[in-house]
Design an enzyme around this catalytic site. Structure first.
Site, PDB file in Angstrom:
ATOM      1  N   HIS A 286       0.820  -1.228  -0.058  1.00 21.95           N
ATOM      2  CA  HIS A 286      -0.125   0.156   0.075  1.00 21.95           C
ATOM      3  C   HIS A 286       0.938   1.232  -0.105  1.00 21.95           C
ATOM      4  O   HIS A 286       0.990   1.902  -0.888  1.00 21.95           O
ATOM      5  CB  HIS A 286      -1.034  -0.005   1.106  1.00 21.95           C
ATOM      6  CG  HIS A 286      -2.212   1.004   1.333  1.00 21.95           C
ATOM      7  ND1 HIS A 286      -2.306   1.704   0.280  1.00 21.95           N
ATOM      8  CD2 HIS A 286      -2.942   1.089   2.173  1.00 21.95           C
ATOM      9  CE1 HIS A 286      -3.406   2.489   0.371  1.00 21.95           C
ATOM     10  NE2 HIS A 286      -3.775   2.391   1.640  1.00 21.95           N
TER      11      HIS A 286
ATOM     12  N   ASP B 118       3.544   6.101  -7.282  1.00 23.38           N
ATOM     13  CA  ASP B 118       4.618   5.812  -6.725  1.00 23.38           C
ATOM     14  C   ASP B 118       5.886   5.818  -7.687  1.00 23.38           C
ATOM     15  O   ASP B 118       7.101   5.914  -7.089  1.00 23.38           O
ATOM     16  CB  ASP B 118       4.576   4.478  -5.873  1.00 23.38           C
ATOM     17  CG  ASP B 118       3.763   4.635  -4.827  1.00 23.38           C
ATOM     18  OD1 ASP B 118       3.436   5.704  -4.151  1.00 23.38           O
ATOM     19  OD2 ASP B 118       2.969   3.602  -4.294  1.00 23.38           O
TER      20      ASP B 118
ATOM     21  N   HIS C 266      -1.882  -0.596 -11.327  1.00 27.04           N
ATOM     22  CA  HIS C 266      -2.488  -0.423 -10.469  1.00 27.04           C
ATOM     23  C   HIS C 266      -3.992  -1.285 -10.514  1.00 27.04           C
ATOM     24  O   HIS C 266      -4.273  -1.688 -11.391  1.00 27.04           O
ATOM     25  CB  HIS C 266      -2.957   1.072 -10.463  1.00 27.04           C
ATOM     26  CG  HIS C 266      -3.577   1.554  -9.494  1.00 27.04           C
ATOM     27  ND1 HIS C 266      -4.893   1.372  -8.896  1.00 27.04           N
ATOM     28  CD2 HIS C 266      -2.904   2.172  -8.400  1.00 27.04           C
ATOM     29  CE1 HIS C 266      -5.084   1.888  -7.753  1.00 27.04           C
ATOM     30  NE2 HIS C 266      -3.816   2.703  -7.261  1.00 27.04           N
TER      31      HIS C 266
HETATM   32  N1  ACO Z   1       5.391  -5.197 -13.651  1.00 21.92           N
HETATM   33  C1  ACO Z   1       5.278  -6.333 -14.549  1.00 21.92           C
HETATM   34  N2  ACO Z   1       4.081  -6.732 -14.651  1.00 21.92           N
HETATM   35  C2  ACO Z   1       3.078  -6.615 -13.841  1.00 21.92           C
HETATM   36  C3  ACO Z   1       3.110  -5.515 -13.034  1.00 21.92           C
HETATM   37  C4  ACO Z   1       4.349  -4.982 -12.936  1.00 21.92           C
HETATM   38  N3  ACO Z   1       4.482  -3.645 -12.432  1.00 21.92           N
HETATM   39  N4  ACO Z   1       1.997  -5.190 -12.433  1.00 21.92           N
HETATM   40  C5  ACO Z   1       1.245  -6.442 -13.156  1.00 21.92           C
HETATM   41  N5  ACO Z   1       2.092  -6.856 -13.972  1.00 21.92           N
HETATM   42  C6  ACO Z   1       1.435  -8.102 -14.710  1.00 21.92           C
HETATM   43  C7  ACO Z   1       0.984  -9.482 -13.840  1.00 21.92           C
HETATM   44  O1  ACO Z   1       2.223 -10.418 -13.802  1.00 21.92           O
HETATM   45  C8  ACO Z   1      -0.077 -10.030 -14.587  1.00 21.92           C
HETATM   46  O2  ACO Z   1       0.380 -10.483 -15.834  1.00 21.92           O
HETATM   47  P1  ACO Z   1      -0.291 -12.022 -16.457  1.00 21.92           P
HETATM   48  O3  ACO Z   1      -1.536 -11.701 -16.849  1.00 21.92           O
HETATM   49  O4  ACO Z   1       0.820 -12.421 -17.422  1.00 21.92           O
HETATM   50  O5  ACO Z   1      -0.230 -12.889 -15.053  1.00 21.92           O
HETATM   51  C9  ACO Z   1      -0.866  -8.732 -15.154  1.00 21.92           C
HETATM   52  O6  ACO Z   1       0.151  -7.676 -15.147  1.00 21.92           O
HETATM   53  C10 ACO Z   1      -1.881  -8.294 -14.410  1.00 21.92           C
HETATM   54  O7  ACO Z   1      -1.500  -8.161 -12.967  1.00 21.92           O
HETATM   55  P2  ACO Z   1      -2.242  -8.360 -11.548  1.00 21.92           P
HETATM   56  O8  ACO Z   1      -1.239  -8.725 -10.605  1.00 21.92           O
HETATM   57  O9  ACO Z   1      -3.538  -9.119 -11.845  1.00 21.92           O
HETATM   58  O10 ACO Z   1      -2.722  -7.076 -11.223  1.00 21.92           O
HETATM   59  P3  ACO Z   1      -3.319  -6.420 -10.030  1.00 21.92           P
HETATM   60  O11 ACO Z   1      -4.373  -5.474 -10.258  1.00 21.92           O
HETATM   61  O12 ACO Z   1      -3.491  -7.655  -9.092  1.00 21.92           O
HETATM   62  O13 ACO Z   1      -1.919  -5.725  -9.228  1.00 21.92           O
HETATM   63  C11 ACO Z   1      -0.647  -4.085  -8.232  1.00 21.92           C
HETATM   64  C12 ACO Z   1      -1.862  -4.373  -9.119  1.00 21.92           C
HETATM   65  C13 ACO Z   1      -0.427  -4.854  -7.302  1.00 21.92           C
HETATM   66  C14 ACO Z   1      -0.222  -2.524  -8.283  1.00 21.92           C
HETATM   67  C15 ACO Z   1       0.528  -4.614  -9.521  1.00 21.92           C
HETATM   68  O14 ACO Z   1       0.413  -3.974 -10.786  1.00 21.92           O
HETATM   69  C16 ACO Z   1       1.924  -4.403  -8.775  1.00 21.92           C
HETATM   70  O15 ACO Z   1       2.536  -5.110  -8.266  1.00 21.92           O
HETATM   71  N6  ACO Z   1       2.635  -3.115  -9.380  1.00 21.92           N
HETATM   72  C17 ACO Z   1       3.932  -3.070  -8.534  1.00 21.92           C
HETATM   73  C18 ACO Z   1       3.906  -2.658  -7.345  1.00 21.92           C
HETATM   74  C19 ACO Z   1       3.245  -1.153  -7.266  1.00 21.92           C
HETATM   75  O16 ACO Z   1       3.916  -0.121  -7.992  1.00 21.92           O
HETATM   76  N7  ACO Z   1       2.469  -0.708  -6.298  1.00 21.92           N
HETATM   77  C20 ACO Z   1       2.016   0.551  -6.113  1.00 21.92           C
HETATM   78  C21 ACO Z   1       0.640   0.588  -6.363  1.00 21.92           C
HETATM   79  S1  ACO Z   1      -0.069   2.270  -6.223  1.00 21.92           S
HETATM   80  C22 ACO Z   1      -0.511   2.475  -4.476  1.00 21.92           C
HETATM   81  O17 ACO Z   1      -0.760   1.655  -3.740  1.00 21.92           O
HETATM   82  C23 ACO Z   1      -0.389   3.867  -3.963  1.00 21.92           C
END
Ligand code: ACO
Length: 458
Positions: A288, A383, A327
């Protein structure tokens, strides 16, 4: 609550009294019984409780929905913040975040979130005065901060001290009294920067700096953080403005993890300091409030622009994530990231360019042209650039979630107030699907299996 404020909230249950009509309903056939049910659709939503009538036998509990992590469940009706993740839209009380970041200031935006309208001059001055009058903390709270180990995380100190405020303001438990709630809101918005700054000064071994109410909200915070022996802290207006904008961008984000925690905890009618400590604890987690720290670590690991293609290749092969991208809600450019990117240029003109910015810009360019990220709708989130700015301003990474918590406090208290005034809300109490053991007889210790390790059931 002073008389010249707009009324907070209205009876939210009015929204749900429209009669069921054929078009706005869902017909469900239960194939177990062949029975059909009509369920009202309102605001593109059905009420989970309407499913309870669906039973096989009269004494059944009725049908439930299963929704781990609340991926598709609205827990409240809210009129505070609107997000359209596909279009990259964020609005507070209808006002686009871009306009608020450009034209408003944090205290005005806080007023907007809490009271629902932008203040006029008299309302603003009264509100700002009330908040700034409550920036001082009781001397005994300082002793709590003193008690922490020298390397205590400032977020842990903030969470503990905000919880401790409930023991100083015992009137805060009068949550049904509007005047008392208003007072706790002034105190919370006013004291969070002081608690945060004291935690920071303790962690660097410097004497605490008391609030200076001649300064702006952000300016006073900078003074409490960085003032040394000078009589009056001289604030750089560019950094003061940047911090104020960052607070605006973080002020609310509808039903995220920490805000849901705030609503859940406060639904038991506990005082708002205890609930805010719980919300801040939720924010402390790396999923988060901690992602901007991970972005800085990632940029350090990449080291130089020439290493970016290899890094992106590794991400695409599933070896790690591109931090600061993607996101749960935004499937487009996070509107907050756009504002922050512009802000970065202003800040770096004062502080000197953070060398990691060039890597970040090139990384963004490459990722946004790459099919892997385009297909998955992965764009920079809030972020991606915020950590670079905070670092250039002299904040250690441990302070990043603390800054987030100060910005988010008006959102938490606005949602708290809205929840309390919502006649449909009760103590939060989700259901579960029980898949454990059936009833069984107690076994005396001597008759139990003699394995050494306890058996776990998954
Ligand atoms: N880098 C590479 N691949 C990614 C990323 C990323 N940052 N984010 C998602 N993906 C991919 C996943 O591996 C998945 O691929 P697949 O379909 O081949 O399996 C697809 O994109 C969908 O991703 P999910 O994990 O289902 O997306 P979800 O909505 O659950 O996750 C999250 C969102 C947690 C923010 C994710 O994008 C992530 O981990 N990002 C990096 C961490 C980050 O920047 N967090 C800050 C969020 S902003 C905040 O909280 C204020």
């Amino acid at each position: 609550m002073p008389n010249n404020k707009p009324a907070i909230g209205e009876d939210l249950s009015q929204k749900t009294t429209a009669s069921l009509n054929g078009k706005n309903s869902l017909t469900i056939t239960d194939n177990r019984t062949g029975k059909q049910y009509d369920v009202k659709i309102e605001n593109e939503t059905i009420r989970a409780m309407d499913l309870r009538q669906i039973k096989v036998r009269d004494d059944d509990f009725g049908l439930m929905t299963y929704d781990p992590a609340f991926m598709n469940t609205a827990s409240c009706i809210s009129r505070i913040t609107y997000i359209d993740g596909d279009k990259g839209i964020l609005r507070y009380r209808g006002y686009p975040i871009e306009q608020l970041a450009e034209k408003s200031n944090f205290l005005e935006t806080a007023y907007l979130l809490i009271y629902g309208e932008l203040p006029n001059k008299v309302q603003y001055e009264e509100w700002a005065n009330n908040v700034m009058m409550h920036t001082l903390i009781h001397e005994n709270v300082k002793k709590f901060v003193d008690g922490f180990h020298y390397d205590a995380h400032p977020m842990g100190m903030l969470i503990s001290t905000v919880a401790a405020l409930s023991t100083f303001y015992t009137d805060a438990k009068n949550i049904s009294n509007p005047e008392s709630r208003a007072l706790q809101i002034y105190r919370l918005v006013g004291k969070m920067p002081t608690l945060a700054a004291f935690a920071f000064r303790h962690s660097v071994g410097r004497p605490y700096v008391y609030p200076d109410n001649d300064l702006s909200y952000a300016g006073n915070f900078l003074s409490m953080l960085f003032k040394m022996t000078e009589l009056k802290y001289r604030i750089n207006p560019v950094l003061e403005h940047a911090l104020d904008v960052l607070f605006i961008l973080h002020a609310d984000h509808e039903q995220n993890c920490s805000t849901s925690a705030m609503r859940n905890i406060a639904s038991s009618h506990v005082d708002p300091y205890s609930a805010t400590a719980g919300a801040a604890s939720a924010l402390y987690g790396p999923l988060h409030g901690g992602a901007n720290e991970a972005v800085l670590q990632m940029l350090d690991e990449i080291g130089s622009k020439s290493n970016i293609p290899a890094f992106v290749k590794a991400v695409k092969e599933g070896k790690g994530k591109l931090m600061g991208f993607g996101h749960r809600v935004y499937k487009n450019y996070d509107p907050r990231a756009k504002v922050i990117k512009k802000l970065a240029d202003e800040v770096f003109e004062v502080t000197g360019r953070n060398p990691k910015l060039d890597i970040a810009l090139e990384l963004e360019r490459i990722a946004l042209e790459d099919d892997y990220f385009v297909k998955r709708k992965l764009y920079p989130n809030v972020d991606f650039y915020s950590g670079l700015i905070y670092q250039a301003m002299g904040f250690p990474v441990e302070m990043f979630p603390v800054l987030f918590a100060i910005g988010r406090t008006p959102g938490w208290v606005a949602q708290w107030e809205e929840m309390l005034l919502d006649s449909e809300q009760k103590i939060a109490r989700p259901r579960q699907i029980y898949l454990g053991r059936d009833a069984r007889e107690y076994t005396m210790m001597g008759k139990r299996p003699q394995e050494k390790k306890p058996k776990s059931e998954a």
